[in-house]
Design an enzyme around this catalytic site. Structure first.
Site, PDB file in Angstrom:
ATOM      1  N   HIS A   1      11.270  12.000 -19.672  1.00  0.00           N
ATOM      2  CA  HIS A   1      12.483  11.663 -19.394  1.00  0.00           C
ATOM      3  C   HIS A   1      12.949  12.446 -18.055  1.00  0.00           C
ATOM      4  O   HIS A   1      13.646  11.665 -17.340  1.00  0.00           O
ATOM      5  CB  HIS A   1      13.534  11.671 -20.578  1.00  0.00           C
ATOM      6  CG  HIS A   1      14.927  11.235 -20.530  1.00  0.00           C
ATOM      7  ND1 HIS A   1      15.104   9.787 -20.701  1.00  0.00           N
ATOM      8  CD2 HIS A   1      16.291  11.566 -20.211  1.00  0.00           C
ATOM      9  CE1 HIS A   1      16.361   9.523 -20.304  1.00  0.00           C
ATOM     10  NE2 HIS A   1      16.958  10.420 -19.877  1.00  0.00           N
TER      11      HIS A   1
ATOM     12  N   HIS B   1      19.124   3.339 -22.200  1.00  0.00           N
ATOM     13  CA  HIS B   1      19.631   3.826 -23.215  1.00  0.00           C
ATOM     14  C   HIS B   1      18.905   3.354 -24.469  1.00  0.00           C
ATOM     15  O   HIS B   1      19.441   3.106 -25.423  1.00  0.00           O
ATOM     16  CB  HIS B   1      20.954   4.242 -23.390  1.00  0.00           C
ATOM     17  CG  HIS B   1      21.335   5.826 -23.449  1.00  0.00           C
ATOM     18  ND1 HIS B   1      22.263   6.152 -23.889  1.00  0.00           N
ATOM     19  CD2 HIS B   1      20.820   6.813 -22.794  1.00  0.00           C
ATOM     20  CE1 HIS B   1      22.558   7.551 -23.750  1.00  0.00           C
ATOM     21  NE2 HIS B   1      21.797   7.916 -23.182  1.00  0.00           N
TER      22      HIS B   1
END
Lengths: 253, 749
Positions: B53, B100
């Site tokens: 990430h 998300h």
């Protein structure tokens, strides 16, 4: 009561933490309607000589606890309440309406929409009283197109208050369809009797869930909100052709 | 009084590193960088910074092949928190999209809400005021109750956050495919505007300058959110719900106003929001950027609970926080600005010359790490993974559309397509978003893209998110190109010139060679299209590991396209406007390509064939012709032909929007094709425009100059019927009803 003809009307737009239609109200009154507009910080006590106070839309204090419940304790609200009690013009739009109800300046309560969902859309409003400081540029029964955007706009009150609102002409707008019929389908939030906006008995404190400031700019196509602002401005002009306004100024309805 | 329970700190060894997601090779590198075994806090720092990430370790090499330069770009891709593009008139636009997905899969409301919050902070940390939000959402089938739960939660989360924050949500997409059942995609985009010379940078420099943490206090929420985002959804994912942060849009609104005021004050050196990996990421990235370091004392971090360890304070992803470097001597002024908005602003450290981040807590140094090796673009690992062309492609490419039986009643096919959730009106969704606040939305839901007025100018910004995951699955390279092309076509249809792109690349596990091949090919397609259309990539986000034990998502590279409307007179919408106007198809008549189409998926329940081919130069010419015609003032309405093909596009022009409704009588562009394929095929590079009869010749000339096919299909009528090619004849009201009730039917209580 103030009399004026040739100077700008001074709009004071209160900024609570979490207000988010403050700039839109300022822009509508100032840039679009050509009046003076000032922001009033919620921690201040200075109303900056405003002629009209707008409590704008948004989520004051996050709307935590209950919409408008905390904002009414802000320092500026002391002054706003005094101003209203002295006959000053106060307009609560959306969250501002919720604050006025919490502050006891308007009767009733605004609870969650019956759909339990936030709703943002253009609605039609039937003008129920065209002889107020907020509506004198509209005709009785005229249908306005103005957007709503809220999760808690479901107006409620007890039957006795409801009856008084009706009798005194304090109901300003009802949700309706294009033809002006106040059907359940035209009601975006489940409000009692399709009520979209009211005023106090004295006719100087106004609350409405729809956003007139969002319907003022010709670039955005819909301009019925201008009629609301123009009515307010007009109400400061010494009444000549509209004698009924005098009685409202004097709270004599 | 209770005694706070301190989280115990285990000894660090390779097993623990493995549990933190590091490989043997990576752990050895940590030891070699430090010259010793890392402390527990340091292990936490390395593991989040080198997580997929934060580090983009498996994607950055491929991303670097995208075109990232252009005359309008004011900062390079990845240099700051968001891309920054010059739009003239002294204004610049900051914009970015981010995923998300994983948080939303286990906690849809907070997952989606904090997605919005995070992307907004990326914009205003640059000094830009957010003026619009968009999103791109994908779920499983709506027949499934969990899908409804996820959809309701995600939409409410986005709405509650964006509405309270006070930024209109103006465009987006919502798609439903079974492959997203366990792993929905929730991508949020934000667009902000800033005057030239007023933007801020995410940099720490100037030894002795104080470092402040501002905004919310720090709690135990969201620890290892970044690591959680770097693994697949599984049975255990539910247990990771505490990794999901909790959003507070009210505080974010205060943080917005205070941050912009602080940046305007001129007392800031640099500022970065705390998103993934919180204090760790912001302190190391700002230091690395400024080739300096920081000394931080965690005792001074305002904590919302007692007994937090250094590890927790460094890794917390509590929302609505920023790290700020202040010009020495101006701490008080900055503190006052934040105090005005009832926010913390605490000095927690100081900038140093030595490029290390040194963290102290309770009297001892708990971490002492060099900044550069931790960060993306510095020493973070970079991998090029094995790529193998997926087996399934042979099968889908062998698909023969001639074997698909022609549906009998094409009227009912059109009505079914208009009502299928992928095509039907998303009114149920967008009415829950305040799409009018800030009074800048020029087209509401009537445009192919959102169009936002730049107040005080005669210009507007057009913006759209787009991707057809089915196309990318069937033909990764072509699908990647189409995502860019369609997003660009959408903004062109509103009267804008496409100028730049942000992207959110949602894929499966990169360690699967077939997935990595999909990724590489899709990015290659995007790059080819971005180069041809002159829309450089300004930044974005990669989300791998989207999948569950039962399914991997379609490769879904969502494009966020930004366009510029040079004159408000050019703003154009979808609905027809005048009876008697000519209905014109710009672009090729099409070959009736039904591979990958909504028609094939919905009516025949087949997902196969190749994606519609795209000739990117022809695409550019069609978009150019459309924009020329709009700028010449002859276009009354414009709508791109996409899902559902020509018939759906023409029908939508008849009834979209509240104000008007028209009929249409039109021919098929190519009578020789099988009617179902001609009506519902999804050939690319096509736009339906309506023009006054007097403008037809001028439009023909524009098309000739650009060498673009042009065909008058018919005209706009007032007879309330949609008639196409002798095979479609349905009432406008019936079609409108199908379109507006399609999604709502599934969701009515």
């Amino acid at each position: 009561m103030k009399e004026m003809t040739d100077r700008n009307i001074r709009f004071g737009v209160v900024v609570f933490p979490g207000s988010n239609c403050d700039h839109d109200a300022h822009h509508a009154a100032g840039a679009l309607l050509g009046q003076s507009a000032e922001f009033l910080w919620h921690k201040d006590h200075d109303l900056k000589n405003s002629d009209v106070i707008i409590l704008p839309g948004g989520f004051s204090f996050g709307d935590y606890l209950r919409s408008g419940a905390i904002a009414r304790f802000s320092p500026i609200m002391k002054e706003v309440i005094r101003f209203a009690q002295d006959g000053g013009v106060v307009i609560g739009i959306c969250n501002g309406f919720q604050v006025l109800v919490e502050a006891g300046l308007l009767p009733g309560a605004l609870i969650r929409n019956s759909s339990l969902r936030f709703v943002c859309r253009f609605v039609h409003l039937r003008v129920e009283n065209g002889a107020t400081r907020l509506t004198n540029r509209c005709k009785q029964g005229e249908v306005l197109t103005i957007p709503v955007a809220h999760g808690e706009g479901n107006y409620r009150t007890d039957p006795e208050t409801h009856r008084r609102l009706e009798e005194n002409g304090q109901i300003l707008f009802r949700y309706c369809d294009k033809q002006g019929r106040t059907t359940p389908e035209a009601n975006p939030n489940g409000s009692l009797d399709n009520i979209a906006g009211i005023m106090n008995e004295e006719g100087n404190v106004f609350g409405m869930m729809p956003h007139p400031e969002r319907a003022c700019d010709p670039l955005l196509r819909y301009t019925d909100g201008r009629k609301i602002f123009e009515s307010i401005i007009n109400s400061f002009v010494r009444p000549a052709t509209e004698p009924e306004l005098v009685s409202i100024h004097n709270g004599g309805r | 009084m209770t005694v706070p329970v301190k989280t115990p700190e285990p000894d660090v060894d390779f097993d623990l590193a493995l549990k933190h997601g590091l490989t043997r090779e990576e752990y050895d590198r940590v030891v070699s960088i430090l010259g010793r075994t890392p402390t527990y806090t340091e292990l936490g720092i390395f593991s989040v910074m080198w997580s997929e990430h934060c580090s983009y370790k498996n994607s950055i090499a491929v991303l670097k092949t995208l075109p990232r330069e252009g005359s309008r770009l004011l900062v390079g891709a990845g240099e700051e928190n968001a891309g920054l593009v010059d739009v003239g008139g002294g204004f610049a636009v900051a914009f970015k999209i981010e995923s998300h997905n994983h948080p939303s899969a286990v906690e849809p409301y907070q997952g989606a809400a904090t997605g919005v919050g995070g992307i907004m902070r990326d914009i205003f940390t640059m000094g830009a005021r957010p003026i619009a939000a968009l999103n791109s959402l994908r779920f499983g089938s709506l027949d499934n109750e969990r899908t409804k739960f996820l959809l309701r939660g995600v939409v409410k989360g986005i709405g509650d956050y964006g509405n309270s924050f006070g930024v209109p949500t103006v465009a987006g997409e919502v798609c439903f495919e079974p492959c997203y059942q366990e792993n929905p995609l929730v991508n949020a985009m934000a667009v902000g505007i800033v005057k030239h010379g007023r933007w801020a940078s995410a940099i720490a420099k100037g030894a002795g300058n104080p470092v402040m943490i501002v905004g919310s206090s720090t709690g135990r929420d969201g620890i290892h959110g970044a690591t959680f985002a770097s693994e697949e959804i599984s049975e255990e994912s539910e247990a990771k719900r505490p990794s999901v942060q909790v959003g507070d849009p009210f505080t974010e609104k205060l943080l917005l106003e205070a941050t912009l005021e602080a940046i305007r004050s001129g007392f800031l050196v640099g500022i970065q929001d705390m998103g993934a990996a919180g204090l760790t990421c912001s302190s190391t990235e700002m230091s690395a950027k400024g080739k300096s370091g920081m000394r931080i004392n965690l005792d001074r971090v305002p904590a919302r609970e007692t007994g937090m360890s250094a590890y927790e304070l460094m890794l917390s992803e509590s929302q609505e926080r920023m790290l700020v470097v202040v010009k020495k001597g101006h701490e008080e002024e900055v503190r006052e600005i934040f105090a005005k908005w009832d926010l913390h602003a605490e000095i927690i450290g100081v900038v140093t010359d030595e490029p290390r981040v040194v963290v102290e807590y309770e009297g001892s140094v708990v971490a002492d790490v060099p900044a550069e090796p931790l960060v993306l673009g510095g020493g973070a690992p970079v991998y090029i993974r094995e790529a193998i062309r997926p087996e399934y492609l042979n099968e889908v490419e062998a698909f023969d559309p001639a074997g698909v039986p022609e549906a009998g009643d094409l009227n009912s096919v059109l009505l079914r397509l208009l009502g299928t959730p992928n095509i039907a009106s998303k009114r149920w969704v967008y009415e829950q978003y305040d799409h009018m606040v800030r009074t800048n939305n020029l087209v509401l839901a009537e445009g192919d893209a959102g169009v936002i007025l730049i107040k005080g100018t005669n210009k507007a910004l057009a913006m759209k998110t787009d991707c057809n995951g089915r196309y990318v699955y069937l033909s990764p390279h072509t699908g990647g190109m189409s995502a860019v092309a369609e997003a660009a076509r959408n903004v062109v249809c509103t009267g804008a010139l496409p100028i730049a792109v942000t992207n959110c690349l949602n894929f499966g596990n990169p360690y699967d060679p077939e997935i990595y091949w999909q990724f590489r090919e899709a990015v290659r397609g995007m790059g080819d299209a971005c180069r041809a259309l002159d829309t450089p990539v300004t930044g974005g986000n990669v989300s791998f590991y989207n999948g569950s034990p039962t399914a991997t998502v379609y490769p879904t590279p969502v494009i966020g396209m930004l366009g510029l409307v040079e004159d408000l007179a050019h703003v154009t919408t979808v609905p027809f406007r005048h009876e008697g106007d000519a209905v014109v198809l710009l672009g090729p008549p099409g070959s009736g390509h039904i591979g990958g189409s909504e028609y094939l998926a919905t009516i025949h329940e087949i997902v196969s064939g190749t994606a519609p081919p795209i000739d990117i130069n022809r695409e550019k010419a069609v978009q150019g012709a459309c924009l020329d015609a709009i700028r010449d003032g002859i276009v009354q309405s414009a709508h791109d032909v996409s899902d559902g093909g020509l018939a759906v596009a023409v029908a939508e022009c008849c009834f979209v929007g509240p104000d008007s409704s028209f009929g249409v009588t039109a021919d098929l562009p190519d009578e020789s094709l099988r009617p179902d394929r001609a009506l519902f095929g999804e050939d690319q590079s096509r736009i339906i425009v309506s023009v006054a009869p007097s403008g037809v010749e001028q439009l023909r000339k524009i098309c000739e100059t650009r060498d673009v096919s042009f065909k008058v299909l018919g005209k706009v009528t007032r007879d309330d019927r949609i008639r196409i090619g002798g095979r479609i004849d349905v009432g406008v009201e019936e079609a409108k009803q199908a379109y507006y009730s399609g999604l709502e039917e599934y969701l009515s209580e």
